[in-house]
Design a protein around this motif. Structure first.
Motif, PDB file in Angstrom:
ATOM      1  N   ALA A 463       0.382  -1.112  -0.189  1.00 32.14           N
ATOM      2  CA  ALA A 463      -0.109   0.006   0.122  1.00 32.14           C
ATOM      3  C   ALA A 463       0.937   1.464   0.125  1.00 32.14           C
ATOM      4  O   ALA A 463       0.420   2.196  -0.602  1.00 32.14           O
ATOM      5  CB  ALA A 463      -1.043   0.263   1.148  1.00 32.14           C
ATOM      6  N   GLU A 464       2.463   1.231   0.685  1.00 29.36           N
ATOM      7  CA  GLU A 464       2.497   2.178   1.183  1.00 29.36           C
ATOM      8  C   GLU A 464       2.869   2.883  -0.225  1.00 29.36           C
ATOM      9  O   GLU A 464       4.001   4.020  -0.835  1.00 29.36           O
ATOM     10  CB  GLU A 464       3.760   2.622   1.727  1.00 29.36           C
ATOM     11  N   ASP A 465       3.337   2.222  -1.560  1.00 28.45           N
ATOM     12  CA  ASP A 465       4.231   2.013  -2.525  1.00 28.45           C
ATOM     13  C   ASP A 465       3.239   3.111  -3.428  1.00 28.45           C
ATOM     14  O   ASP A 465       3.285   4.049  -4.499  1.00 28.45           O
ATOM     15  CB  ASP A 465       4.676   0.431  -3.514  1.00 28.45           C
ATOM     16  N   VAL A 466       1.797   2.180  -3.410  1.00 29.21           N
ATOM     17  CA  VAL A 466       0.604   2.891  -4.072  1.00 29.21           C
ATOM     18  C   VAL A 466       0.332   4.699  -3.984  1.00 29.21           C
ATOM     19  O   VAL A 466       0.188   4.925  -4.413  1.00 29.21           O
ATOM     20  CB  VAL A 466      -0.170   2.267  -3.942  1.00 29.21           C
ATOM     21  N   ASP A 467       0.559   4.329  -2.833  1.00 25.91           N
ATOM     22  CA  ASP A 467       0.879   5.531  -1.834  1.00 25.91           C
ATOM     23  C   ASP A 467       2.297   6.824  -2.337  1.00 25.91           C
ATOM     24  O   ASP A 467       1.617   7.534  -3.163  1.00 25.91           O
ATOM     25  CB  ASP A 467       0.715   5.900  -0.538  1.00 25.91           C
ATOM     26  N   ALA A 468       2.729   6.191  -2.682  1.00 23.60           N
ATOM     27  CA  ALA A 468       4.186   7.306  -2.562  1.00 23.60           C
ATOM     28  C   ALA A 468       3.819   7.802  -4.453  1.00 23.60           C
ATOM     29  O   ALA A 468       4.033   8.699  -4.973  1.00 23.60           O
ATOM     30  CB  ALA A 468       5.718   6.166  -2.975  1.00 23.60           C
ATOM     31  N   LEU A 469       3.483   6.895  -5.437  1.00 30.96           N
ATOM     32  CA  LEU A 469       3.249   6.811  -6.400  1.00 30.96           C
ATOM     33  C   LEU A 469       2.204   7.260  -6.561  1.00 30.96           C
ATOM     34  O   LEU A 469       2.216   9.476  -7.825  1.00 30.96           O
ATOM     35  CB  LEU A 469       2.360   5.695  -7.260  1.00 30.96           C
ATOM     36  N   VAL A 470       1.213   7.926  -6.060  1.00 30.56           N
ATOM     37  CA  VAL A 470       0.301   9.140  -6.078  1.00 30.56           C
ATOM     38  C   VAL A 470       0.976  10.872  -4.951  1.00 30.56           C
ATOM     39  O   VAL A 470       0.060  11.179  -6.381  1.00 30.56           O
ATOM     40  CB  VAL A 470      -1.029   8.619  -5.348  1.00 30.56           C
ATOM     41  N   ASP A 471       1.621  10.207  -4.762  1.00 35.26           N
ATOM     42  CA  ASP A 471       2.180  11.488  -4.061  1.00 35.26           C
ATOM     43  C   ASP A 471       3.396  12.145  -4.975  1.00 35.26           C
ATOM     44  O   ASP A 471       2.927  13.659  -5.151  1.00 35.26           O
ATOM     45  CB  ASP A 471       3.060  11.271  -2.651  1.00 35.26           C
ATOM     46  N   ALA A 472       3.945  10.988  -5.702  1.00 31.96           N
ATOM     47  CA  ALA A 472       4.657  12.019  -6.274  1.00 31.96           C
ATOM     48  C   ALA A 472       4.436  12.312  -7.779  1.00 31.96           C
ATOM     49  O   ALA A 472       4.721  12.982  -7.994  1.00 31.96           O
ATOM     50  CB  ALA A 472       5.564  10.853  -6.855  1.00 31.96           C
ATOM     51  N   VAL A 473       2.939  11.740  -8.122  1.00 27.54           N
ATOM     52  CA  VAL A 473       2.586  12.287  -9.846  1.00 27.54           C
ATOM     53  C   VAL A 473       1.662  13.868  -9.610  1.00 27.54           C
ATOM     54  O   VAL A 473       1.795  15.159 -10.044  1.00 27.54           O
ATOM     55  CB  VAL A 473       1.045  11.420  -9.740  1.00 27.54           C
ATOM     56  N   LEU A 474       1.174  13.479  -7.933  1.00 26.71           N
ATOM     57  CA  LEU A 474       0.906  14.926  -6.900  1.00 26.71           C
ATOM     58  C   LEU A 474       1.383  15.816  -7.444  1.00 26.71           C
ATOM     59  O   LEU A 474       1.525  17.509  -7.980  1.00 26.71           O
ATOM     60  CB  LEU A 474       0.026  14.944  -5.418  1.00 26.71           C
ATOM     61  N   GLY A 475       2.960  16.124  -6.656  1.00 22.26           N
ATOM     62  CA  GLY A 475       4.416  16.581  -6.766  1.00 22.26           C
ATOM     63  C   GLY A 475       4.232  17.200  -8.128  1.00 22.26           C
ATOM     64  O   GLY A 475       4.644  18.309  -8.037  1.00 22.26           O
ATOM     65  N   LEU A 476       4.854  16.464  -9.051  1.00 19.81           N
ATOM     66  CA  LEU A 476       5.515  16.772 -10.303  1.00 19.81           C
ATOM     67  C   LEU A 476       4.441  16.925 -10.964  1.00 19.81           C
ATOM     68  O   LEU A 476       5.164  18.052 -11.308  1.00 19.81           O
ATOM     69  CB  LEU A 476       5.972  15.181 -10.683  1.00 19.81           C
ATOM     70  N   GLY A 477       3.049  16.805 -10.950  1.00 16.44           N
ATOM     71  CA  GLY A 477       1.907  17.551 -11.803  1.00 16.44           C
ATOM     72  C   GLY A 477       1.583  18.875 -11.504  1.00 16.44           C
ATOM     73  O   GLY A 477       1.395  20.106 -12.138  1.00 16.44           O
ATOM     74  N   ARG A 478       2.416  18.755 -10.437  1.00 21.56           N
ATOM     75  CA  ARG A 478       2.038  20.849  -9.529  1.00 21.56           C
ATOM     76  C   ARG A 478       2.769  21.512  -9.896  1.00 21.56           C
ATOM     77  O   ARG A 478       2.606  22.704 -10.314  1.00 21.56           O
ATOM     78  CB  ARG A 478       1.964  20.507  -7.528  1.00 21.56           C
ATOM     79  N   ARG A 479       4.099  20.720 -10.019  1.00 22.88           N
ATOM     80  CA  ARG A 479       5.574  21.878 -10.016  1.00 22.88           C
ATOM     81  C   ARG A 479       5.591  21.950 -11.628  1.00 22.88           C
ATOM     82  O   ARG A 479       5.880  22.953 -12.373  1.00 22.88           O
ATOM     83  CB  ARG A 479       6.574  20.397  -9.972  1.00 22.88           C
ATOM     84  N   LEU A 480       4.565  21.070 -12.439  1.00 20.62           N
ATOM     85  CA  LEU A 480       4.904  21.045 -14.375  1.00 20.62           C
ATOM     86  C   LEU A 480       3.294  22.462 -14.454  1.00 20.62           C
ATOM     87  O   LEU A 480       3.617  22.609 -15.909  1.00 20.62           O
ATOM     88  CB  LEU A 480       4.631  19.360 -14.589  1.00 20.62           C
ATOM     89  N   ALA A 481       2.591  22.487 -13.629  1.00 25.82           N
ATOM     90  CA  ALA A 481       1.622  22.741 -14.400  1.00 25.82           C
ATOM     91  C   ALA A 481       1.245  23.626 -13.113  1.00 25.82           C
ATOM     92  O   ALA A 481       0.235  23.993 -12.790  1.00 25.82           O
ATOM     93  CB  ALA A 481      -0.134  21.650 -13.857  1.00 25.82           C
ATOM     94  N   PRO A 482       2.196  24.828 -13.302  1.00 27.18           N
ATOM     95  CA  PRO A 482       1.638  26.105 -12.175  1.00 27.18           C
ATOM     96  C   PRO A 482       0.643  26.273 -12.126  1.00 27.18           C
ATOM     97  O   PRO A 482       0.055  26.974 -11.401  1.00 27.18           O
ATOM     98  CB  PRO A 482       2.999  27.086 -12.427  1.00 27.18           C
ATOM     99  N   GLY A 483       0.269  26.469 -13.174  1.00 30.83           N
ATOM    100  CA  GLY A 483      -0.738  28.278 -13.881  1.00 30.83           C
ATOM    101  C   GLY A 483      -2.087  26.864 -13.453  1.00 30.83           C
ATOM    102  O   GLY A 483      -3.413  27.832 -12.681  1.00 30.83           O
TER     103      GLY A 483
END
Ligand SMILES: *Cc1c(COP(=O)(O)O)cnc(C)c1O
Length: 489
Positions: A463-483
């Protein structure tokens, strides 16, 4: 003979105790590599410049085994694809087990050639075939053959169906001689290896009709029936219906019972591409999804995916052994058979597929099935599906994320929402994620849109790996789509 090669020397170690110590160290190192996988990045790119050990020319003189092994540990092992890792979620890759790894070592030590002849290793391959027939519901008399992977297993099945449709004479006269124009049917979600098999079988990938699918990714049966009728009316000869048990995009499973009915009604060979899904019959909870597979004329499957056996371990099961042999058996003076002695034990595996010399793939699968048992393996498959459901629930709960497909098994397709250039952002996001070593999903297209695709196949994912994927996607998404403002931010 060069002066440094002693006359009548074999290639066994001169110093067995020294070799034994080195071999034990190598075994320990690879076990450490597997045991320590969680602490390493999922993937790291091989160094841009090849290390000296890989750039060297043809080795003419002996090198110490310890040096070669040190090169392997430094230059090769850290730069593999990463499918041992719990956060590897790309494509459909099994994680392997150390049980399978040591069994593979035993197979290499035995150096058995499973093309034919009377030997226990072939009996063991037949035993695995019998087990798979029992598990999938095919008759115990079905014939089975280990091959590299499901690409080859699907190819073997297409050849079996083709030869049955055209008659054995087509093997001598060629597929064009009969004048029949064979056509086959699969859903438009079928794996690319099936059209390739049609191509390699000389029938043409264009002779595979891509039947449309419903929202669940399952073949549209009225559309399939209509395509068959249209082809017959045009003078073509339908011969094969391919169902998918675990589709490559998001794990869709065709209605195999309905496909079996259709194939029976139309007199078609019913083949199931169960590359990763078919082994799901080991889980009592998953098995009902595959109802109807027991009516298949042939099934392709991969032990190296959900079965967690080391690569490579594809397998094809054919209901009618005579039909199977009719596609491949041939006579050659040097492959003559006998009632007794080494030339006994016919039919041989070389009568069931294109290979003559074959390794002992069956051993690692035999060890895997016995060491874990089908209940444990089935429970692991179910666990990957539960983790996929957890991932889907988290995605559904995050306004910044959008799920793009149903989750019938263990694959989740989603993306980070953006107003524009979403395909590019999500592709970049996946690349960055892979390069970071934090997690490794892959991509696919769902309804024309690029999707982040997480296939949870390996047994180490938690479960922690699945959660880490979501967190990483959210982090990168926010970085890439600042608008784009996140509602929670
Ligand atoms: C993986 C896969 C294949 C191809 O199998 P290989 O073992 O890679 O040759 C075929 N069909 C499906 C549905 C798959 O998932």
């Amino acid at each position: 003979m060069p002066p440094d090669v002693p006359p009548e020397a074999d290639l066994d170690p001169e110093d067995w105790p020294a070799f034994r110590a080195q071999a034990h160290a190598m075994l320990d190192d690879i076990l450490d590599h597997v045991a320590g996988v969680r602490a390493r990045p999922v993937w790291q790119a091989p160094p841009a410049r090849l290390p000296a050990s890989l750039a060297a020319g043809v080795p003419e003189t002996p090198e110490p085994l310890a040096d070669i092994h040190a090169d392997f540990l430094r230059d090769v092992a850290p730069y593999a694809v990463g499918n041992l890792h719990p956060r590897f979620m790309g494509w459909v890759h099994g994680a392997g087990t150390v049980v399978g790894a040591v069994a593979e070592m035993l197979a290499a030590g035995l150096n058995a050639n499973l093309g034919g002849r009377w030997q226990a290793p072939i009996e063991l391959e037949r035993q695995v075939a019998g087990w798979m027939a029992e598990l999938t519901g095919l008759p115990r008399t079905s014939s089975g053959l280990f091959v590299t992977g499901a690409s080859m297993a699907n190819f073997v099945a297409v050849l079996v169906a083709r030869t049955h449709a055209l008659g054995a004479g087509s093997r001598t006269d060629g597929v064009a001689a009969s004048g029949a124009r064979l056509v086959a049917y699969a859903s438009d979600a079928v794996h690319n290896c099936v059209p390739r098999a049609m191509d390699m079988a000389g029938l043409g990938s264009g002779a595979l009709r891509a039947v449309s699918t419903d929202a669940e990714g399952r073949m549209d049966l009225p559309a399939a029936a209509a395509a068959i009728a249209a082809d017959r009316a045009a003078g073509l000869e339908p011969f094969l219906l391919v169902g998918t048990a675990g589709g490559v995009d998001f794990g869709a499973v065709d209605d195999l019972g309905a496909l079996a009915d259709l194939a029976a009604r139309e007199g078609l060979h019913f083949h199931v591409d169960g590359a990763f899904g078919a082994l799901g019959v080991m889980s009592p909870e998953l098995k009902p999804l595959f109802a109807g597979m027991e009516r298949a004329d042939s099934i392709a499957m991969d032990f190296h995916k959900w079965g967690q056996a080391p690569y490579d371990a594809g397998f094809v099961l054919v209901r009618d052994p005579q039909k199977h042999m009719a596609a491949f058996a041939s006579s050659a003076a040097y492959l003559g058979r006998a009632e007794r002695g080494l030339a006994a034990g016919s039919p041989w595996p070389c009568d069931l597929g294109p290979d003559l010399s074959r390794g002992f793939r069956a051993l690692k699968v035999w060890f895997t099935l016995r060491a874990y048992g089908t209940r444990r393996l089935g429970a692991t498959m179910l666990q990957t599906c539960r983790l996929a459901r957890r991932l889907a629930e988290r995605i559904d709960a995050e306004p910044e994320l959008e799920r793009l497909a149903p989750v019938p098994l263990n694959i989740v397709c989603f993306r980070y929402r953006t107003e524009e250039d979403s395909d590019r952002l999500n592709a970049e996001l996946v690349t960055l994620l892979q390069e970071s070593g934090a997690a490794a999903p892959s991509t696919t297209r769902i309804g024309g849109r690029l999707a982040i695709r997480a296939a949870i196949v390996g047994h180490r994912t938690r479960a922690e790996d699945v959660d880490a994927l979501v967190d990483a996607v959210l982090g990168l998404g926010r970085r890439l789509a600042p608008g784009l403002r996140s509602p929670q931010a």
